[in-house]
Structures are given as C-alpha cells and as structure tokens.
Scaffold this active site. Structure first.
Site, PDB file in Angstrom:
ATOM      1  N   LYS A  18       0.899  -1.174  -0.140  1.00 41.34           N
ATOM      2  CA  LYS A  18      -0.017   0.008  -0.200  1.00 41.34           C
ATOM      3  C   LYS A  18       0.720   1.214   0.083  1.00 41.34           C
ATOM      4  O   LYS A  18       0.669   2.120  -0.719  1.00 41.34           O
ATOM      5  CB  LYS A  18      -1.029  -0.045   1.327  1.00 41.34           C
ATOM      6  CG  LYS A  18      -2.100  -1.089   1.217  1.00 41.34           C
ATOM      7  CD  LYS A  18      -2.756  -1.308   2.581  1.00 41.34           C
ATOM      8  CE  LYS A  18      -3.574  -2.468   2.340  1.00 41.34           C
ATOM      9  NZ  LYS A  18      -4.608  -2.593   3.532  1.00 41.34           N
ATOM     10  N   GLN A  35      -4.317  -1.550   9.956  1.00 43.21           N
ATOM     11  CA  GLN A  35      -4.319  -2.722   9.422  1.00 43.21           C
ATOM     12  C   GLN A  35      -4.826  -3.835  10.094  1.00 43.21           C
ATOM     13  O   GLN A  35      -4.375  -4.015  11.333  1.00 43.21           O
ATOM     14  CB  GLN A  35      -2.911  -2.899   8.965  1.00 43.21           C
ATOM     15  CG  GLN A  35      -2.810  -4.590   8.042  1.00 43.21           C
ATOM     16  CD  GLN A  35      -3.457  -4.271   6.581  1.00 43.21           C
ATOM     17  OE1 GLN A  35      -3.709  -3.312   6.021  1.00 43.21           O
ATOM     18  NE2 GLN A  35      -4.042  -5.788   6.277  1.00 43.21           N
ATOM     19  N   ASP A  71     -10.741   2.941   4.747  1.00 44.39           N
ATOM     20  CA  ASP A  71     -11.140   1.355   4.698  1.00 44.39           C
ATOM     21  C   ASP A  71     -12.640   1.346   4.583  1.00 44.39           C
ATOM     22  O   ASP A  71     -12.900   0.245   4.400  1.00 44.39           O
ATOM     23  CB  ASP A  71     -10.560   0.800   5.831  1.00 44.39           C
ATOM     24  CG  ASP A  71      -9.380  -0.162   5.743  1.00 44.39           C
ATOM     25  OD1 ASP A  71      -9.254  -0.603   4.436  1.00 44.39           O
ATOM     26  OD2 ASP A  71      -8.586  -0.296   6.605  1.00 44.39           O
TER      27      ASP A  71
HETATM   28  N1  GUN Z   1      -6.811  -6.877   6.515  1.00 41.55           N
HETATM   29  C1  GUN Z   1      -6.978  -7.506   5.686  1.00 41.55           C
HETATM   30  N2  GUN Z   1      -7.916  -6.836   4.531  1.00 41.55           N
HETATM   31  C2  GUN Z   1      -7.552  -5.710   5.001  1.00 41.55           C
HETATM   32  C3  GUN Z   1      -8.116  -4.436   4.655  1.00 41.55           C
HETATM   33  O1  GUN Z   1      -8.749  -4.091   3.659  1.00 41.55           O
HETATM   34  N3  GUN Z   1      -7.970  -3.292   5.454  1.00 41.55           N
HETATM   35  C4  GUN Z   1      -7.229  -3.326   6.680  1.00 41.55           C
HETATM   36  N4  GUN Z   1      -7.234  -2.325   7.352  1.00 41.55           N
HETATM   37  N5  GUN Z   1      -6.951  -4.483   7.070  1.00 41.55           N
HETATM   38  C5  GUN Z   1      -7.105  -5.470   6.367  1.00 41.55           C
END
Ligand code: GUN
Length: 294
Positions: free
Chosen positions: A52, A96, A119
C-alpha cells in the site's frame, strides 16, 4: 473463459489517479496523504501494508507508515488514532487488521474519524453505504464492483451467491450487488458456515464471490457453465521448494472451475491488486472531500 485481470485494471486505475495527482501538483495543491498503522509483525500484514505504501509513492501520494510493536497497548493505539484524526495533513488512514488479541478491534475502528476512514470500516460509513449514501466503500468489495464494471459484466437480475459473511468482504459485497444501479441489481444469496447444502445454491449461481480463505474450496462440480467467479481468498500455503517458503492460493480450483466459467479472477493478480487501487481511490476521494470542506 476470460480472465478478469485485476493486475491490469488496477494499473489503469492507478495511472488515472496519478494523472489527477500530477494536475493537483501543477495547480500547486496539496496531494493526498495516506497513513497506515500496523501493530506487530504478522507476515501477510507486513506485505499488504508495504504494498500500500509503495503504491502511494508510485502515484505521487504522500504516505506515512506507523509501525508499532506487538505489545502496544490499546490505550496507546487509541492515542495514535486520535493524533491521526487531529492531524490536518492526513487525508485518510487505515489501521491494518488483524490487531493483536489484547486490543479490542471494534473499539479502535469506532475511534477512526469517519471522514478519514478510507477503509470504510466505521459504522457511519458502513451504514451510509447500506443506505446508498455517499461514503467510503471498503476497498475489496469496491474493487470487485469496479472489476465487474470495467469488464462490462451483466449483473442485472442475476443470481449472485456470496460465500462468507465477513464485515470486510462478504457482508458489504452482498449489499453492493443488490443495490440499484448498472453494475448491480443482482439477486443475492449470502452464504456462510451454517448454510445448508451450499452446493445446491452455488449450482444456481450466475455469479459467485468466494471470500472464505479455504484453498480449493470451490470445485468444478459446484458451478454451472458460464458462471462468473470472483475469488477473494488469499491463503499462504507453506512450500519449502519456493524461495519465500510459501505460495499464494485462492478459494477456487482455478484450473477446473476455469474450464466452465465465462469469467474468473486469478489468485494472485485478481482481487488483491484491485483492493490496493481502490484504497488509493478512496484516499483521493478523501482529499477532494476535505478540500470541499467536508
Ligand atoms: N486486513 C485484511 N484486509 C484488510 C483491509 O482491507 N484493510 C485493513 N485495514 N486491514 C485488512
């Protein structure tokens, strides 16, 4: 059978965003700034967050990675979240998941400013999404919808069977597919671990979204001819013959299901890269909304 090439489409989306960022710079405007909070050293999370942050750099966003130790207290994490909420330079951020067991995930997600919640996990955004209001749509379901849209896949009146009811994928994609709209208006069946006779349902499906995390779960005898298959599973299977010590696989028996499907996403290279592209898209939207004063 046609591959739904998430890698290619995500690159197109990133290039479109990069063009907008260049124009922002030319106008002397602030560029979008995404922050990511990672607690601990979970291997998959490290990979995702790294990816990311790198993507941000490539398209001209500012990015900040806040990597905290596994033993970080809930209180300390909530303080970080509050700092990010208050920092006017940060347009959007993610925490995350999964978080270490001693931290209450829901409490942390509730503390995120909904206007910075790229998110789309805060109840305010989830609720708005369910009510067709402007919000941040969680990146994975947003990416699936964008992939269907860009391949011009007809979803009108089709039977979509979603496997898995997670808050991040299954639940939101079931809402989005059943909404009114061009790439929507599907009749959705949301299935889960307590569903009776899943195979009867998948055999009726025109579209299957599998978000389970069980390798080789969806087999050829569970699908009908010309089905559209979206494989959201990303499982690391230990493999000593590979340099990394594992390989990545989805929920779908790709080789055999692929012979019957009209469209199918590969793993890797399907939904995964789309998730990152749509997180960036949400960050761009956050920047635009903040500039417009909301
Ligand atoms: N863990 C697995 N997928 C995601 C996501 O799309 N965002 C976040 N913050 N954590 C995750």
């Amino acid at each position: 059978m046609e591959i739904l090439d998430g890698k290619k489409i995500s690159n197109q989306i990133k290039e479109e965003i990069a063009v907008e960022v260049r124009q922002m710079k030319e106008r002397g405007e602030k560029v979008p700034h995404l922050a990511a909070v990672l607690v601990g050293n979970d291997g998959a999370s490290l990979t995702y967050v790294g990816s990311k942050v790198r993507s941000c750099e490539k398209i001209g966003f500012q990015s900040t990675l806040i990597h905290l130790p596994e033993e970080t207290t809930e209180e300390a994490l909530l303080k970080q979240v509050e700092n990010l909420n208050q920092n006017p330079d940060i347009d959007g951020y993610i925490v995350q998941l999964p978080l270490p067991k001693h931290i209450d995930e829901q409490k942390v997600l509730m503390a995120v400013d909904p206007n910075k919640d790229v998110d789309g996990f805060h109840p305010a955004n989830f609720g708005k999404m369910a009510l067709d209001m402007e919000s941040f749509i969680p990146a994975t379901p947003f990416g699936i919808m964008e992939l269907l849209r860009r391949y011009d896949i007809d979803t009108q009146g089709k039977h979509a069977v979603v496997i898995g009811r997670s808050h991040i994928v299954g639940r939101p994609i079931s809402i989005l597919l059943s909404q009114k709209g061009k790439t929507a208006n599907a009749t959705v069946t949301l299935t889960h671990s307590r569903t009776h006779d899943l195979k009867t349902l998948t055999l009726q499906a025109d579209i299957i979204v599998s978000a389970l995390g069980v390798p080789n779960f969806l087999k050829a005898d569970m699908v009908k001819e010309d089905v559209v298959v979206i494989d959201v599973g990303i499982t690391r299977v230990p493999d000593d013959t590979r340099e990394r010590g594992y390989y990545i696989t989805g929920d779908v028996d790709f080789e055999n299901v692929g012979k019957k499907a009209s469209y199918i996403t590969p793993v890797p290279g399907g939904v995964g890269p789309m998730t990152i592209a749509m997180l960036l898209k949400n960050t761009l939207l956050a920047r635009e909304r903040h500039k417009a004063g909301n």
